[in-house]
Enzyme design. Structure first.
Site, mmCIF file in Angstrom:
data_model
loop_
_atom_site.group_PDB
_atom_site.id
_atom_site.type_symbol
_atom_site.label_atom_id
_atom_site.label_comp_id
_atom_site.label_asym_id
_atom_site.label_seq_id
_atom_site.Cartn_x
_atom_site.Cartn_y
_atom_site.Cartn_z
ATOM 1 N N TRP A 1 -2.501 9.072 4.856
ATOM 2 C CA TRP A 1 -1.278 9.802 5.191
ATOM 3 C C TRP A 1 -1.578 11.259 5.563
ATOM 4 O O TRP A 1 -1.248 12.173 4.823
ATOM 5 C CB TRP A 1 -0.303 9.731 4.017
ATOM 6 C CG TRP A 1 1.097 9.601 4.490
ATOM 7 C CD1 TRP A 1 1.858 10.605 5.027
ATOM 8 C CD2 TRP A 1 1.919 8.427 4.494
ATOM 9 N NE1 TRP A 1 3.086 10.119 5.372
ATOM 10 C CE2 TRP A 1 3.170 8.790 5.059
ATOM 11 C CE3 TRP A 1 1.719 7.113 4.090
ATOM 12 C CZ2 TRP A 1 4.206 7.889 5.215
ATOM 13 C CZ3 TRP A 1 2.751 6.212 4.240
ATOM 14 C CH2 TRP A 1 3.982 6.595 4.803
ATOM 15 N N HIS B 1 0.837 -1.193 0.000
ATOM 16 C CA HIS B 1 0.000 0.000 0.000
ATOM 17 C C HIS B 1 0.877 1.249 0.000
ATOM 18 O O HIS B 1 2.095 1.140 -0.106
ATOM 19 C CB HIS B 1 -0.901 -0.008 1.231
ATOM 20 C CG HIS B 1 -1.862 -1.153 1.255
ATOM 21 N ND1 HIS B 1 -2.821 -1.345 0.302
ATOM 22 C CD2 HIS B 1 -1.994 -2.176 2.120
ATOM 23 C CE1 HIS B 1 -3.515 -2.433 0.582
ATOM 24 N NE2 HIS B 1 -3.025 -2.965 1.689
ATOM 25 N N THR B 2 0.233 2.391 0.186
ATOM 26 C CA THR B 2 0.951 3.666 0.173
ATOM 27 C C THR B 2 2.208 3.620 1.058
ATOM 28 O O THR B 2 2.123 3.324 2.245
ATOM 29 C CB THR B 2 0.042 4.788 0.701
ATOM 30 O OG1 THR B 2 -1.240 4.640 0.113
ATOM 31 C CG2 THR B 2 0.612 6.141 0.378
ATOM 32 N N GLN B 3 3.339 3.906 0.468
ATOM 33 C CA GLN B 3 4.582 3.955 1.245
ATOM 34 C C GLN B 3 4.972 5.388 1.554
ATOM 35 O O GLN B 3 5.782 5.646 2.434
ATOM 36 C CB GLN B 3 5.719 3.285 0.471
ATOM 37 C CG GLN B 3 5.399 1.896 -0.031
ATOM 38 C CD GLN B 3 5.510 0.856 1.052
ATOM 39 O OE1 GLN B 3 6.399 0.914 1.884
ATOM 40 N NE2 GLN B 3 4.582 -0.086 1.068
ATOM 41 N N SER B 4 4.450 6.310 0.782
ATOM 42 C CA SER B 4 4.751 7.727 1.005
ATOM 43 C C SER B 4 3.654 8.562 0.354
ATOM 44 O O SER B 4 3.022 8.111 -0.597
ATOM 45 C CB SER B 4 6.104 8.080 0.383
ATOM 46 O OG SER B 4 6.035 7.887 -1.006
#
Lengths: 264, 262
Positions: free
Chosen positions: B139, B32-35
């Site tokens: 995030w 999934h979203t890492q950044s």
């Protein structure tokens, strides 16, 4: 013998527009022992008459605490009430977990109303055989709701359901104007007296057969503080019963009249 | 056709050669979203005696590129609370839609009950925590401003891990380092000082900090939004403010990095 062709399931209307299964379920409510509920501006009270199946058995549960701000009393099938109250406990907890807010009373009553209604519209299901009085408090103040097997729910100022509840309702109607301004103790007295009205001749309210639930708020210098739903059972009831007896004679002079009105 | 179910519906090996099944199970685990991608920078919030001030600039950056210059990062909820979003802008938009539908659901099911800022903050924190526990975080770093259930000013923070924090002054992102120390001068005794802070003091301090952030945060902009939640539960939102009284004189003094040689 005539046979009723329209009472085999809860999804079929009779030609007169009635759903017999639902009406039978409502009869089950009338078989249950009487429960009384009433509200003032600050409190909501539930009072119930418990029955024991036989001399050797315990008394049935009539008042169930759902949450700090919410409780109910039941008339009818106790097991159906347990299913509904477990559901209400779950929903109440979910609201506290996700929003940090005690669930509004109207909302949770709406939820069980919706559940009961689907039972009257799906083949192979049966209506709940229980009527409930739900008492609770939220940001809008104390509330009392009546719930019926049909899925109908409505907010009440005072209400009584179950066997011989008409007597209690008559009492409530007669004293309706007093309830709003009552404090906690006065409201309890009215509740117990209403319950007493509906007793059979040879019966009396005792610590064994009476259940009481109270919820409300106390305001000290403008700040409202929640008084958690408190369930009175057994010996805890004794002072409440005494208090309700004490002033019966002095306020209305009804001690003697009581029994006679019950007879009529 | 043979009697092996796994062969049914597939090209026959004897005609087309062995079936290449490599695409059926990719060797990498799902990720999934890492950044974050498009981001908003700091959000500032200050409690004062009859309410809360909250501000954020109108910039959404794509890395170091100032990609969108008119993004409103302050969102209102139920007309009584304001949420300031830092971090990923698409996740902000997702949360905004989520809250929009929550608001509709709340109003649809019964009248007279509304979720206050405290309830909203609890809910958001649970959402963040759920998503981080799924290893699929939203995030963001948000400030929630409004009133609590006693009608008192409420200001609290929640981040992508579901961590929550509350204080009379709050700042997210770069602001936590640059603005928070300046804002704390307003409230030397923490919660005890809030009663001495007026609306004007709070607004001035926030505006001053927005300026400091514009001077020193390379991902900030001089266009910003500022909202005041009053004790009556009303929101005064201004979404196209410009920093006033900037002075870049200090920039001359700076040595050691940038374009100067010495």
């Amino acid at each position: 013998m005539f046979r009723n062709n329209y009472d085999n399931d809860s999804v079929t209307f009779s030609p007169q527009g009635r759903i017999f299964q639902v009406e039978y379920a409502q009869e089950a409510v009338k078989q249950g022992s009487v429960v009384v509920g009433l509200v003032s501006k600050t409190h909501a009270v539930l009072v119930a008459l418990k029955r024991n199946a036989e001399e050797l058995s315990s008394y049935q549960k009539k008042v169930i605490a759902i949450d700090d701000h919410l409780g109910l009393s039941l008339a009818g099938l106790a097991s159906d009430a347990r299913v509904l109250s477990n559901f209400m406990k779950q929903q109440s907890l979910a609201s506290k977990m996700t929003y940090g807010r005690p669930i509004p009373v109207e909302r949770i009553v709406g939820m069980i109303g919706d559940r009961a209604q689907t039972n009257t519209q799906q083949y192979g299901r049966r209506p709940y055989g229980v009527g409930l009085l739900v008492a609770g408090i939220d940001e809008l103040g104390p509330h009392l709701f009546e719930f019926q097997p049909s899925g109908m729910t409505q907010e009440m100022l005072a209400c009584a359901i179950g066997a011989r509840s008409q007597m209690a309702r008559t009492y409530l109607e007669r004293h309706l104007d007093e309830f709003a301004e009552c404090d906690r103790d006065e409201l309890l007295k009215h509740g117990l007296r209403a319950l007493k009205e509906s007793l059979a001749q040879d019966k009396e309210l005792t610590v064994d057969n009476t259940s009481v639930g109270v919820v409300g708020s106390t305001s000290t210098d403008g700040k409202k503080k929640l008084e958690n739903f408190k369930l009175y059972d057994g010996q805890e009831i004794a002072p409440l019963l005494e208090a309700s007896l004490e002033t019966t004679g002095t306020t209305e002079g009804e001690t003697a009249g009581d029994a006679m009105e019950t007879d009529s | 056709m043979n009697h092996f179910p796994q062969a049914w519906g597939r090209p026959r090996d004897d005609i087309y050669g062995p079936y290449d099944s490599s695409h059926l199970h990719s060797s990498l685990p799902q990720s999934h979203t890492q950044s974050p991608a498009v981001t908003g920078t700091s959000v500032l919030g200050v409690k004062f005696k009859d309410g809360v001030v909250i501000a954020a600039d109108n910039l959404a950056s794509y890395g170091s590129l100032a990609r969108f210059t008119d993004v409103k990062r302050l969102r209102t909820f139920a007309g009584t609370s304001v949420i300031g979003f830092g971090g990923d802008v698409s996740d902000m938009q997702y949360l905004d839609r989520l809250l929009q539908s929550l608001d509709i659901r709340e109003n649809y099911s019964s009248h007279g009950h509304s979720l206050n800022a405290k309830n909203l903050h609890t809910y958001l924190a649970k959402i963040f925590y759920k998503r981080r526990s799924d290893f699929n975080p939203l995030w963001n770093n948000v400030l929630v401003a409004g009133l609590d259930d006693e009608g008192k000013p409420f200001l609290s923070q929640a981040d992508l891990l579901g961590t929550t924090f509350s204080a009379p002054t709050l700042a997210t992102g770069f602001g936590a380092h640059l603005a928070q120390p300046l804002l704390r001068r307003l409230v030397p005794h923490d919660e005890g000082s809030v009663k001495d802070v007026t609306r004007e003091m709070a607004i001035d301090a926030v505006k001053e900090c927005m300026k400091v952030l514009f001077y020193r945060d390379a991902r900030s902009s001089d266009r910003y939004s500022i909202a005041v939640v009053t004790k009556e539960g009303e929101i005064e939102m201004k979404e196209d403010e410009k920093l006033e009284g900037q002075s870049w004189a200090f920039a001359d003094m700076i040595r050691g990095y940038g374009t100067q040689v010495n």
